[in-house]
Design a protein around this motif. Sequence first.
Motif, PDB file in Angstrom:
ATOM      1  N   ASP A  39       0.829  -1.189   0.000  1.00 16.60           N
ATOM      2  CA  ASP A  39       0.000   0.000   0.000  1.00 16.60           C
ATOM      3  C   ASP A  39       0.876   1.257   0.000  1.00 16.60           C
ATOM      4  OD1 ASP A  39       0.851   0.421   2.676  1.00 16.60           O
ATOM      5  OD2 ASP A  39      -0.913  -0.576   3.482  1.00 16.60           O
ATOM      6  N   ARG A  40       0.241   2.394  -0.013  1.00 16.38           N
ATOM      7  CA  ARG A  40       0.962   3.665  -0.133  1.00 16.38           C
ATOM      8  C   ARG A  40       2.019   3.831   0.958  1.00 16.38           C
ATOM      9  NH1 ARG A  40      -1.895   9.450   0.775  1.00 16.38           N
ATOM     10  NH2 ARG A  40      -2.470   8.364   2.663  1.00 16.38           N
ATOM     11  N   TYR A  41       1.650   3.573   2.209  1.00 17.09           N
ATOM     12  CA  TYR A  41       2.577   3.799   3.314  1.00 17.09           C
ATOM     13  C   TYR A  41       3.723   2.790   3.302  1.00 17.09           C
ATOM     14  CZ  TYR A  41      -0.938   6.998   5.105  1.00 17.09           C
ATOM     15  OH  TYR A  41      -1.820   8.028   5.251  1.00 17.09           O
ATOM     16  N   PHE A  42       3.409   1.523   3.057  1.00 19.45           N
ATOM     17  CA  PHE A  42       4.458   0.506   3.011  1.00 19.45           C
ATOM     18  C   PHE A  42       5.457   0.815   1.896  1.00 19.45           C
ATOM     19  CE2 PHE A  42       6.379  -3.319   1.338  1.00 19.45           C
ATOM     20  CZ  PHE A  42       6.903  -3.901   2.477  1.00 19.45           C
ATOM     21  N   CYS A  43       4.949   1.115   0.726  1.00 18.88           N
ATOM     22  CA  CYS A  43       5.840   1.375  -0.417  1.00 18.88           C
ATOM     23  C   CYS A  43       6.683   2.623  -0.203  1.00 18.88           C
ATOM     24  CB  CYS A  43       5.030   1.459  -1.709  1.00 18.88           C
ATOM     25  SG  CYS A  43       4.317  -0.129  -2.186  1.00 18.88           S
ATOM     26  N   SER A  44       6.086   3.670   0.359  1.00 19.78           N
ATOM     27  CA  SER A  44       6.858   4.880   0.663  1.00 19.78           C
ATOM     28  C   SER A  44       7.962   4.570   1.662  1.00 19.78           C
ATOM     29  CB  SER A  44       5.956   5.970   1.241  1.00 19.78           C
ATOM     30  OG  SER A  44       5.079   6.442   0.268  1.00 19.78           O
ATOM     31  N   ALA A  45       7.620   3.786   2.680  1.00 21.37           N
ATOM     32  CA  ALA A  45       8.604   3.424   3.695  1.00 21.37           C
ATOM     33  C   ALA A  45       9.765   2.645   3.092  1.00 21.37           C
ATOM     34  CB  ALA A  45       7.936   2.606   4.792  1.00 21.37           C
ATOM     35  N   PHE A  46       9.448   1.652   2.275  1.00 22.87           N
ATOM     36  CA  PHE A  46      10.520   0.809   1.745  1.00 22.87           C
ATOM     37  C   PHE A  46      11.300   1.495   0.630  1.00 22.87           C
ATOM     38  CE2 PHE A  46       9.237  -2.181   4.731  1.00 22.87           C
ATOM     39  CZ  PHE A  46      10.237  -3.143   4.813  1.00 22.87           C
ATOM     40  N   THR A  96      -4.225 -19.457  18.771  1.00 21.18           N
ATOM     41  CA  THR A  96      -2.868 -19.986  18.974  1.00 21.18           C
ATOM     42  C   THR A  96      -1.975 -19.713  17.763  1.00 21.18           C
ATOM     43  OG1 THR A  96      -3.549 -22.139  18.132  1.00 21.18           O
ATOM     44  CG2 THR A  96      -3.679 -21.808  20.522  1.00 21.18           C
ATOM     45  N   LEU A  97      -2.509 -19.015  16.760  1.00 24.79           N
ATOM     46  CA  LEU A  97      -1.754 -18.712  15.539  1.00 24.79           C
ATOM     47  C   LEU A  97      -0.990 -17.403  15.692  1.00 24.79           C
ATOM     48  CD1 LEU A  97      -4.541 -19.489  12.921  1.00 24.79           C
ATOM     49  CD2 LEU A  97      -2.600 -20.944  13.526  1.00 24.79           C
ATOM     50  N   ASN A  98       0.308 -17.451  15.430  1.00 20.80           N
ATOM     51  CA  ASN A  98       1.110 -16.227  15.444  1.00 20.80           C
ATOM     52  C   ASN A  98       0.925 -15.469  14.141  1.00 20.80           C
ATOM     53  OD1 ASN A  98       2.864 -18.355  17.099  1.00 20.80           O
ATOM     54  ND2 ASN A  98       3.173 -16.312  17.910  1.00 20.80           N
ATOM     55  N   TYR A  99       1.095 -14.147  14.211  1.00 20.22           N
ATOM     56  CA  TYR A  99       1.086 -13.347  12.996  1.00 20.22           C
ATOM     57  C   TYR A  99       2.195 -13.847  12.077  1.00 20.22           C
ATOM     58  CZ  TYR A  99      -2.020  -9.451  14.275  1.00 20.22           C
ATOM     59  OH  TYR A  99      -3.099  -8.671  14.569  1.00 20.22           O
ATOM     60  N   PRO A 100       1.958 -13.860  10.771  1.00 18.06           N
ATOM     61  CA  PRO A 100       3.044 -14.209   9.848  1.00 18.06           C
ATOM     62  C   PRO A 100       4.141 -13.136   9.875  1.00 18.06           C
ATOM     63  CG  PRO A 100       0.903 -14.266   8.750  1.00 18.06           C
ATOM     64  CD  PRO A 100       0.694 -13.642  10.093  1.00 18.06           C
ATOM     65  N   LYS A 101       5.352 -13.531   9.566  1.00 20.25           N
ATOM     66  CA  LYS A 101       6.467 -12.579   9.538  1.00 20.25           C
ATOM     67  C   LYS A 101       6.217 -11.466   8.528  1.00 20.25           C
ATOM     68  CE  LYS A 101       9.622 -15.917  11.288  1.00 20.25           C
ATOM     69  NZ  LYS A 101      10.112 -17.209  11.017  1.00 20.25           N
ATOM     70  N   ALA A 102       5.571 -11.804   7.417  1.00 22.24           N
ATOM     71  CA  ALA A 102       5.256 -10.778   6.420  1.00 22.24           C
ATOM     72  C   ALA A 102       4.315  -9.725   7.001  1.00 22.24           C
ATOM     73  CB  ALA A 102       4.640 -11.402   5.170  1.00 22.24           C
ATOM     74  N   LYS A 103       3.435 -10.125   7.927  1.00 21.84           N
ATOM     75  CA  LYS A 103       2.528  -9.163   8.559  1.00 21.84           C
ATOM     76  C   LYS A 103       3.297  -8.242   9.494  1.00 21.84           C
ATOM     77  CE  LYS A 103      -1.290  -7.175   9.719  1.00 21.84           C
ATOM     78  NZ  LYS A 103      -1.811  -6.131   8.819  1.00 21.84           N
ATOM     79  N   ILE A 104       4.294  -8.774  10.184  1.00 23.06           N
ATOM     80  CA  ILE A 104       5.129  -7.941  11.056  1.00 23.06           C
ATOM     81  C   ILE A 104       5.847  -6.894  10.202  1.00 23.06           C
ATOM     82  CG2 ILE A 104       7.052  -7.919  12.701  1.00 23.06           C
ATOM     83  CD1 ILE A 104       4.556  -9.459  13.725  1.00 23.06           C
ATOM     84  N   ILE A 105       6.415  -7.319   9.088  1.00 24.49           N
ATOM     85  CA  ILE A 105       7.106  -6.398   8.180  1.00 24.49           C
ATOM     86  C   ILE A 105       6.111  -5.405   7.590  1.00 24.49           C
ATOM     87  CG2 ILE A 105       8.420  -6.237   6.008  1.00 24.49           C
ATOM     88  CD1 ILE A 105       9.614  -9.033   6.788  1.00 24.49           C
ATOM     89  N   ASP A 106       4.916  -5.868   7.253  1.00 22.31           N
ATOM     90  CA  ASP A 106       3.862  -5.000   6.739  1.00 22.31           C
ATOM     91  C   ASP A 106       3.502  -3.920   7.761  1.00 22.31           C
ATOM     92  OD1 ASP A 106       1.439  -4.543   4.836  1.00 22.31           O
ATOM     93  OD2 ASP A 106       0.520  -4.822   6.812  1.00 22.31           O
ATOM     94  N   GLY A 113       5.875   4.452   7.112  1.00 24.40           N
ATOM     95  CA  GLY A 113       5.362   5.316   6.047  1.00 24.40           C
ATOM     96  C   GLY A 113       4.369   6.338   6.550  1.00 24.40           C
ATOM     97  N   LEU A 114       3.527   5.932   7.497  1.00 24.47           N
ATOM     98  CA  LEU A 114       2.540   6.837   8.068  1.00 24.47           C
ATOM     99  C   LEU A 114       3.218   7.990   8.813  1.00 24.47           C
ATOM    100  CD1 LEU A 114      -0.510   7.283   8.655  1.00 24.47           C
ATOM    101  CD2 LEU A 114      -0.180   5.924  10.740  1.00 24.47           C
ATOM    102  N   ASN A 115       4.343   7.700   9.452  1.00 28.64           N
ATOM    103  CA  ASN A 115       5.060   8.708  10.250  1.00 28.64           C
ATOM    104  C   ASN A 115       6.054   9.536   9.454  1.00 28.64           C
ATOM    105  OD1 ASN A 115       3.709   8.005  12.599  1.00 28.64           O
ATOM    106  ND2 ASN A 115       5.187   6.412  13.092  1.00 28.64           N
ATOM    107  N   MET A 116       6.225   9.203   8.171  1.00 26.69           N
ATOM    108  CA  MET A 116       7.156   9.980   7.349  1.00 26.69           C
ATOM    109  C   MET A 116       6.605  11.383   7.127  1.00 26.69           C
ATOM    110  SD  MET A 116       8.320   7.245   4.436  1.00 26.69           S
ATOM    111  CE  MET A 116       9.210   8.465   3.487  1.00 26.69           C
ATOM    112  N   PRO A 117       7.478  12.388   7.088  1.00 25.65           N
ATOM    113  CA  PRO A 117       6.988  13.726   6.758  1.00 25.65           C
ATOM    114  C   PRO A 117       6.423  13.709   5.331  1.00 25.65           C
ATOM    115  CG  PRO A 117       9.387  13.726   7.013  1.00 25.65           C
ATOM    116  CD  PRO A 117       8.902  12.343   7.311  1.00 25.65           C
TER     117      PRO A 117
END
Length: 120
Positions: A39-46, A96-106, A113-117
């Motif tokens: 999404d917009r924030y993830f892509c801006s961040a990365f 009992t299911l942990n969040y996927p690692k991709a969700k943590i990175i997401d 990205g949300l906190n970027m100026p």
Amino acid sequence: MLLEIYQKSKEHIIKHNEAHLVLITKILLGVFGFVPAFDRYFCSAFRDISKNQMGFRAVNKTSLKFIQDFYQANQQEIDELQQGLFVKDFKGSPTTLNYPKAKIIDMYGFQYGLNMPHKP
């Protein structure tokens, strides 16, 4: 294999060459948990994390490799976070299911990205 699943999902869901990046990656994150939502924030961040060496405007080998490298560089912290975060059921109770690692990175990318100026 991930790129093939992305492409096949896109072919089955997207009609008339409409925008697909955010929708398909959100579906893949929710169903399989193996790719962050582009999404917009993830892509801006990365883009910022990669120092604008990558555009993060497509799911491709380059963007996936960068995410893999990001995970490997932050593996201990991501794994520790994952072990403490559990998926909730429809009533809001933890499972009992942990969040996927991709969700943590997401989540990291979204918050970063949300906190970027805002840039003009």
